[in-house]
Design an enzyme around this catalytic site. Structure first.
Site, short mmCIF file in Angstrom:
data_model
loop_
_atom_site.label_atom_id
_atom_site.label_comp_id
_atom_site.label_asym_id
_atom_site.label_seq_id
_atom_site.Cartn_x
_atom_site.Cartn_y
_atom_site.Cartn_z
N GLU A 20 -1.38 -18.62 -5.12
CA GLU A 20 -1.12 -17.34 -5.78
C GLU A 20 -1.49 -16.21 -4.81
O GLU A 20 -2.43 -16.35 -4.02
CB GLU A 20 -1.96 -17.19 -7.06
CG GLU A 20 -1.63 -18.19 -8.16
CD GLU A 20 -0.40 -17.79 -8.98
OE1 GLU A 20 0.11 -16.66 -8.80
OE2 GLU A 20 0.06 -18.62 -9.80
N CYS A 21 -0.79 -15.10 -4.92
CA CYS A 21 -1.09 -13.99 -4.02
C CYS A 21 -2.35 -13.25 -4.42
O CYS A 21 -3.00 -12.60 -3.61
CB CYS A 21 0.09 -13.02 -3.95
SG CYS A 21 0.43 -12.18 -5.52
N GLY A 22 -2.70 -13.35 -5.70
CA GLY A 22 -3.92 -12.68 -6.18
C GLY A 22 -3.65 -11.61 -7.22
O GLY A 22 -4.58 -11.16 -7.88
#
Ligand code: SF4
Length: 242
Positions: A232-234
């Protein structure tokens, strides 16, 4: 859905999240969008990276709530095809696009971190180019709608239709129960063009340096940060559950 349902005012509280999720589970995304936009107006956004689920939701909003801003996080690392597709969809639907990007100018980013930061520290690269810009864009927002689906990855298998976070932000996932096939069918039924990389095997499309086509049998998001362990990118872990 009948217009009367679409226009009905919603006075309910969002204090009983379990009851609301029980009621919205199994409803069409259009009904969830209607509930969310009426309940949280005008402090509502849809984030859209111009993948098919976000595009389908943006299309639904053109009739349900065309005033909702469509927020696009422009990291500066997108595929040219994504930017062209964004322009085509925005023009075709007449979307109210709000493009946000990193506060650090690209020259400064290159000087301080190098344009290949994604290789050495993808979490920091995402933090600067995606997470912090979104945090700023969420200022004053009460409802953040997005196109996540449970079948995209095992890590997304349990997302609720409505989630509540610190600061009173509600994240709404109208497509949670849809599958990739449902979205594809919606696109076909409404003659919505597909992202040009989709046919080339890109099932999930993010920044160009961190995205590859998937192989037969792989998960939809297997081509994102492939080989790094990052999933996940965050932006979807930025907020703390309330
Ligand atoms: S997806 Fe890759 S290029 Fe985009 S912000 Fe994250 S690490 Fe950087």
């Amino acid at each position: 859905m009948a217009d009367t349902a679409r226009n009905a005012p919603i006075q309910e509280s969002v204090s009983d999240l379990d009851e609301i999720n029980a009621r919205l589970e199994g409803r069409a995304p259009e009904e969830v969008l209607t509930w969310a936009t009426q309940r949280f107006a005008p402090d509502v956004i849809l984030t859209c990276s111009f993948q098919h689920d976000g595009v389908a939701l943006a299309h639904m909003l053109t009739t349900i709530a065309p005033w909702v801003p469509i927020v696009f996080l422009n990291t500066g690392f997108h595929f040219p095809e994504t930017l062209d597709y964004r322009d085509e969809i925005v023009s075709r639907f007449g979307l109210k696009l709000r493009e946000v990007g990193p506060s650090m100018p690209r020259d400064e980013f290159a000087q301080r971190h190098g344009l290949d930061l994604y290789r050495r520290n993808p979490d920091l690269c995402c933090q600067i180019n995606k997470v912090e810009p979104l945090r700023a864009a969420l200022e004053g927002v009460k409802c953040w709608m997005n196109g996540r689906r449970r079948d995209q990855a095992t890590t997304r298998g349990a997302i609720a239709i409505v989630e509540r976070y610190e600061g009173g932000i509600h994240k709404v996932n109208p497509m949670a129960a849809w599958t990739a096939a449902d979205t594809y069918r919606y696109m076909q039924e409404h003659s919505i063009p597909q992202h040009p990389l989709f046919e080339k095997g890109y099932a999930s499309i993010g920044c160009a340096p961190c995205t590859r086509p998937i192989l037969a049998g792989e998960d939809e998001r297997a081509g994102r940060w492939s080989g790094t362990g990052k999933t996940e990118c965050g932006i979807h872990t930025l907020l703390k559950p309330a």
